[in-house]
Design a protein around this motif. Structure first.
Motif, PDB file in Angstrom:
ATOM      1  N   GLU A   1       0.835  -1.213   0.000  1.00 45.97           N
ATOM      2  CA  GLU A   1       0.000   0.000   0.000  1.00 45.97           C
ATOM      3  C   GLU A   1       0.871   1.265   0.000  1.00 45.97           C
ATOM      4  OE1 GLU A   1      -2.879   0.639  -0.806  1.00 45.97           O
ATOM      5  OE2 GLU A   1      -3.333   2.604   0.033  1.00 45.97           O
ATOM      6  N   LEU A   2       2.062   1.195   0.610  1.00 47.97           N
ATOM      7  CA  LEU A   2       2.988   2.340   0.553  1.00 47.97           C
ATOM      8  C   LEU A   2       3.308   2.664  -0.909  1.00 47.97           C
ATOM      9  CD1 LEU A   2       5.649   1.343   3.272  1.00 47.97           C
ATOM     10  CD2 LEU A   2       4.106   3.301   3.390  1.00 47.97           C
ATOM     11  N   ALA A   3       3.571   1.588  -1.683  1.00 45.65           N
ATOM     12  CA  ALA A   3       3.907   1.767  -3.104  1.00 45.65           C
ATOM     13  C   ALA A   3       2.688   2.237  -3.898  1.00 45.65           C
ATOM     14  CB  ALA A   3       4.448   0.466  -3.675  1.00 45.65           C
ATOM     15  N   ILE A   4       1.519   1.647  -3.594  1.00 43.26           N
ATOM     16  CA  ILE A   4       0.288   2.026  -4.309  1.00 43.26           C
ATOM     17  C   ILE A   4      -0.015   3.499  -4.050  1.00 43.26           C
ATOM     18  CG2 ILE A   4      -2.215   1.650  -4.485  1.00 43.26           C
ATOM     19  CD1 ILE A   4      -1.660  -1.296  -3.560  1.00 43.26           C
ATOM     20  N   ASP A   5       0.080   3.881  -2.773  1.00 39.56           N
ATOM     21  CA  ASP A   5      -0.238   5.254  -2.409  1.00 39.56           C
ATOM     22  C   ASP A   5       0.726   6.238  -3.085  1.00 39.56           C
ATOM     23  OD1 ASP A   5      -2.269   6.560  -0.785  1.00 39.56           O
ATOM     24  OD2 ASP A   5      -0.554   7.515   0.170  1.00 39.56           O
ATOM     25  N   TYR A   6       1.996   5.829  -3.183  1.00 38.73           N
ATOM     26  CA  TYR A   6       2.985   6.672  -3.874  1.00 38.73           C
ATOM     27  C   TYR A   6       2.560   6.872  -5.332  1.00 38.73           C
ATOM     28  CZ  TYR A   6       7.458   8.364  -5.628  1.00 38.73           C
ATOM     29  OH  TYR A   6       8.433   9.129  -6.215  1.00 38.73           O
ATOM     30  N   ALA A   7       2.115   5.772  -5.968  1.00 41.34           N
ATOM     31  CA  ALA A   7       1.689   5.858  -7.372  1.00 41.34           C
ATOM     32  C   ALA A   7       0.415   6.703  -7.504  1.00 41.34           C
ATOM     33  CB  ALA A   7       1.457   4.460  -7.932  1.00 41.34           C
ATOM     34  N   PHE A   8      -0.490   6.595  -6.521  1.00 43.38           N
ATOM     35  CA  PHE A   8      -1.727   7.401  -6.568  1.00 43.38           C
ATOM     36  C   PHE A   8      -1.414   8.902  -6.474  1.00 43.38           C
ATOM     37  CE2 PHE A   8      -4.990   4.053  -4.857  1.00 43.38           C
ATOM     38  CZ  PHE A   8      -4.834   3.335  -6.038  1.00 43.38           C
ATOM     39  N   VAL A   9      -0.328   9.234  -5.771  1.00 41.36           N
ATOM     40  CA  VAL A   9       0.061  10.645  -5.665  1.00 41.36           C
ATOM     41  C   VAL A   9       0.846  11.070  -6.913  1.00 41.36           C
ATOM     42  CG1 VAL A   9       1.443  12.307  -4.331  1.00 41.36           C
ATOM     43  CG2 VAL A   9       0.030  10.620  -3.136  1.00 41.36           C
ATOM     44  N   HIS A  10       1.699  10.162  -7.422  1.00 41.66           N
ATOM     45  CA  HIS A  10       2.517  10.472  -8.611  1.00 41.66           C
ATOM     46  C   HIS A  10       1.914   9.759  -9.818  1.00 41.66           C
ATOM     47  CE1 HIS A  10       5.127  10.945  -5.072  1.00 41.66           C
ATOM     48  NE2 HIS A  10       5.639  11.952  -5.739  1.00 41.66           N
ATOM     49  N   THR A  11       0.768  10.258 -10.295  1.00 43.35           N
ATOM     50  CA  THR A  11       0.031   9.527 -11.339  1.00 43.35           C
ATOM     51  C   THR A  11       0.772   9.513 -12.680  1.00 43.35           C
ATOM     52  OG1 THR A  11      -1.260  11.530 -11.674  1.00 43.35           O
ATOM     53  CG2 THR A  11      -2.280   9.805 -10.357  1.00 43.35           C
ATOM     54  N   GLU A  12       1.862  10.305 -12.797  1.00 43.97           N
ATOM     55  CA  GLU A  12       2.689  10.239 -14.012  1.00 43.97           C
ATOM     56  C   GLU A  12       3.197   8.827 -14.234  1.00 43.97           C
ATOM     57  OE1 GLU A  12       2.847  12.095 -11.201  1.00 43.97           O
ATOM     58  OE2 GLU A  12       4.713  13.180 -11.321  1.00 43.97           O
ATOM     59  N   LEU A  13       3.361   8.075 -13.134  1.00 44.04           N
ATOM     60  CA  LEU A  13       3.864   6.693 -13.231  1.00 44.04           C
ATOM     61  C   LEU A  13       2.960   5.821 -14.108  1.00 44.04           C
ATOM     62  CD1 LEU A  13       4.899   5.877  -9.548  1.00 44.04           C
ATOM     63  CD2 LEU A  13       6.419   5.974 -11.508  1.00 44.04           C
ATOM     64  N   PHE A  14       1.644   6.089 -14.074  1.00 47.29           N
ATOM     65  CA  PHE A  14       0.713   5.275 -14.864  1.00 47.29           C
ATOM     66  C   PHE A  14       0.871   5.525 -16.359  1.00 47.29           C
ATOM     67  CE2 PHE A  14      -1.417   5.646 -10.693  1.00 47.29           C
ATOM     68  CZ  PHE A  14      -1.489   4.305 -10.384  1.00 47.29           C
ATOM     69  N   ARG A  15       1.495   6.675 -16.695  1.00 54.04           N
ATOM     70  CA  ARG A  15       1.732   6.963 -18.119  1.00 54.04           C
ATOM     71  C   ARG A  15       3.138   6.548 -18.520  1.00 54.04           C
ATOM     72  NH1 ARG A  15      -0.175  13.086 -17.883  1.00 54.04           N
ATOM     73  NH2 ARG A  15       1.034  12.874 -15.995  1.00 54.04           N
ATOM     74  N   GLY A  16       3.810   5.850 -17.595  1.00 52.87           N
ATOM     75  CA  GLY A  16       5.138   5.312 -17.913  1.00 52.87           C
ATOM     76  C   GLY A  16       6.260   6.329 -17.799  1.00 52.87           C
ATOM     77  N   GLU A  17       5.983   7.470 -17.130  1.00 51.05           N
ATOM     78  CA  GLU A  17       7.053   8.460 -16.998  1.00 51.05           C
ATOM     79  C   GLU A  17       7.942   8.121 -15.815  1.00 51.05           C
ATOM     80  OE1 GLU A  17       5.436  12.418 -16.816  1.00 51.05           O
ATOM     81  OE2 GLU A  17       4.192  12.021 -18.569  1.00 51.05           O
ATOM     82  N   LYS A  18       9.258   8.229 -16.030  1.00 50.91           N
ATOM     83  CA  LYS A  18      10.205   7.983 -14.943  1.00 50.91           C
ATOM     84  C   LYS A  18      10.344   9.278 -14.154  1.00 50.91           C
ATOM     85  CE  LYS A  18      14.696   6.157 -14.013  1.00 50.91           C
ATOM     86  NZ  LYS A  18      15.631   5.157 -14.134  1.00 50.91           N
ATOM     87  N   ILE A  19      10.057   9.233 -12.844  1.00 48.95           N
ATOM     88  CA  ILE A  19      10.000  10.515 -12.118  1.00 48.95           C
ATOM     89  C   ILE A  19      10.947  10.562 -10.929  1.00 48.95           C
ATOM     90  CG2 ILE A  19       7.610  11.077 -12.695  1.00 48.95           C
ATOM     91  CD1 ILE A  19       7.039   9.912  -9.805  1.00 48.95           C
ATOM     92  N   PHE A  20      11.942   9.717 -10.887  1.00 54.04           N
ATOM     93  CA  PHE A  20      12.838   9.762  -9.715  1.00 54.04           C
ATOM     94  C   PHE A  20      14.276   9.732 -10.173  1.00 54.04           C
ATOM     95  CE2 PHE A  20      11.764   5.550 -10.864  1.00 54.04           C
ATOM     96  CZ  PHE A  20      12.921   4.816 -10.740  1.00 54.04           C
TER      97      PHE A  20
END
Ligand SMILES: [Zn+2]
Length: 399
Positions: free
Chosen positions: A380-399
């Motif tokens: 859930e820590l990882a899921i919540d991170y993705a829910f906040v950084h929704t760019e991840l769902f479009r395949g963008e590398k953000i870190f």
């Protein structure tokens, strides 16, 4: 401190996060349900859901019962495309699992430490397991890695203290992120536990302050207050296991004397049972798993030491109640495997020591998950991170 003005992009990102959390909580709901629960206009909901559908993040189901009895198309998170990795680091083992966005475990690897628990040995093994799972799900989109670690864990620095030798010298956060193709989010195992319980185990709208008390080889509390984890200044709020219940007690690994962990952890329980058995001429030494059934069946030695453990634990819980005034206390980790006797004993003990009025306001129960809540919470820590950084769902590398 900066003032909190918000630009349009920030508001849009917040709305996306809110809708994803509502979809996770509700499993399936209509656009009208989302509008009602979020307070957002239907047009805003439609725009955001259209984006989510184009990213394959959500899918439409058939007709469901909607608002005011009208049937409407259901929407749910897609659990076939996106995944996250959850890692549970414990004092004696680690496990790595791949999870859906609904926190369902799909596959896992489990490793016990045989001899060496140095970070230079353990961390590369965890990374190997993560890479193996990512490779096995090569056709899917794995978004992030969440890790639940024993505490005290200094959230900002990423450092674990006083659990294994040599670990306080390194930042587990930097070591795990090194060479990892996904963002890594780490938190204390009790915080991960409370996150799992509040995301998947109960209706968070019913409670204001929830405490998840992990009672295992160590003891720690995760505190969830008004929709988020309460961490304190350095991130170690809830380290109740190192709050003393006897200032003249034995020296704990943390430096304090008479810590709750020294009396009420599963290790303390096991040690007392083994000492009693040795005095009675029994061998061999028993492990915690050997004590579960005897405690449930009220075996003389084990049951009496279990009750002693529960008395110590109850003193710690009273301290928690007076510190945080929670409306729900959830008991998790190893000790919860003994079952309903755990909350029964605690409720009895604290009824002898607290005012009835205070007691009535604090519900005490076992963790909702048979599988360790902290492991599910890591995901859930990882899921919540993705829910906040929704760019991840479009395949963008953000870190
Ligand atoms: Zn201590």
């Amino acid at each position: 401190m900066k003032q909190g003005g918000k630009n349009l992009e920030v508001i849009q990102a917040m709305n996306r996060t809110l809708l994803l959390r509502l979809l996770q909580q509700n499993h399936i709901c209509s656009r009208a349900n989302l509008s009602e629960q979020s307070g957002l206009k239907q047009a805003t909901i439609t725009n955001i859901i259209n984006d989510f559908i184009s990213w394959e993040l959500v899918e439409e189901t058939g007709l469901i019962e909607g608002c005011k009895g009208r049937r409407a198309i259901g929407i749910r998170l897609n659990t076939e495309v996106f995944y996250v990795i959850g890692v549970r680091l414990s004092r004696k083992y680690f496990e790595v699992g791949i999870f859906t966005l609904m926190g369902e475990l799909v596959e896992e690897e489990y490793r016990e430490y045989i001899t060496d628990t140095k970070p230079s040995t353990v961390i590369p093994k965890i990374q190997e397991s993560i890479r193996r799972l990512i490779a096995r799900y090569a056709g899917k989109k794995v978004l992030a890695v969440g890790v639940a670690v024993p505490g005290p864990y200094y959230f900002e620095e990423g450092v674990i203290e006083a659990v294994f030798t040599d670990w306080e010298q390194v930042s587990i956060k930097s070591m795990l992120q090194e060479g990892m193709p996904l963002p890594v989010v780490i938190d204390h195992d009790a915080n991960a536990g409370v996150l799992a319980e509040c995301s998947f185990g109960l209706d968070p709208n019913l409670y204001e302050t929830v405490v998840y008390l992990a009672v295992g080889q160590g003891i720690g509390a995760g505190i969830y207050h008004e929709g988020k984890i309460f961490r304190g200044a350095a991130g170690i709020a809830g380290e109740i296991g190192h709050a003393s219940i006897n200032m003249d007690g034995p020296r704990c690994e943390c430096g304090n004397r008479g810590c709750l962990t020294c009396y009420a952890s599963t290790i303390a329980f096991m040690d007392r049972v083994n000492k009693r058995r040795k005095d009675l001429g029994f061998s061999p030494l028993l492990q915690f798993q050997d004590l579960i059934e005897p405690a449930q069946k009220k075996d003389e030695v084990v049951y009496s030491e279990f009750r002693t453990n529960m008395r110590y634990l109850s003193v710690g819980i009273i301290n928690l109640i007076y510190s945080y005034n929670p409306d729900l206390i959830i008991i998790g980790d190893e000790m919860s495997r003994i079952g309903e006797r755990v909350p029964e004993e605690i409720k009895y003990n604290i009824s002898q020591l607290m005012e009835r009025k205070v007691l009535k306001q604090a519900e005490i129960r076992l963790a909702a998950f048979e599988k360790d809540s902290a492991f599910i919470g890591a995901a859930e820590l990882a899921i919540d991170y993705a829910f906040v950084h929704t760019e991840l769902f479009r395949g963008e590398k953000i870190f």
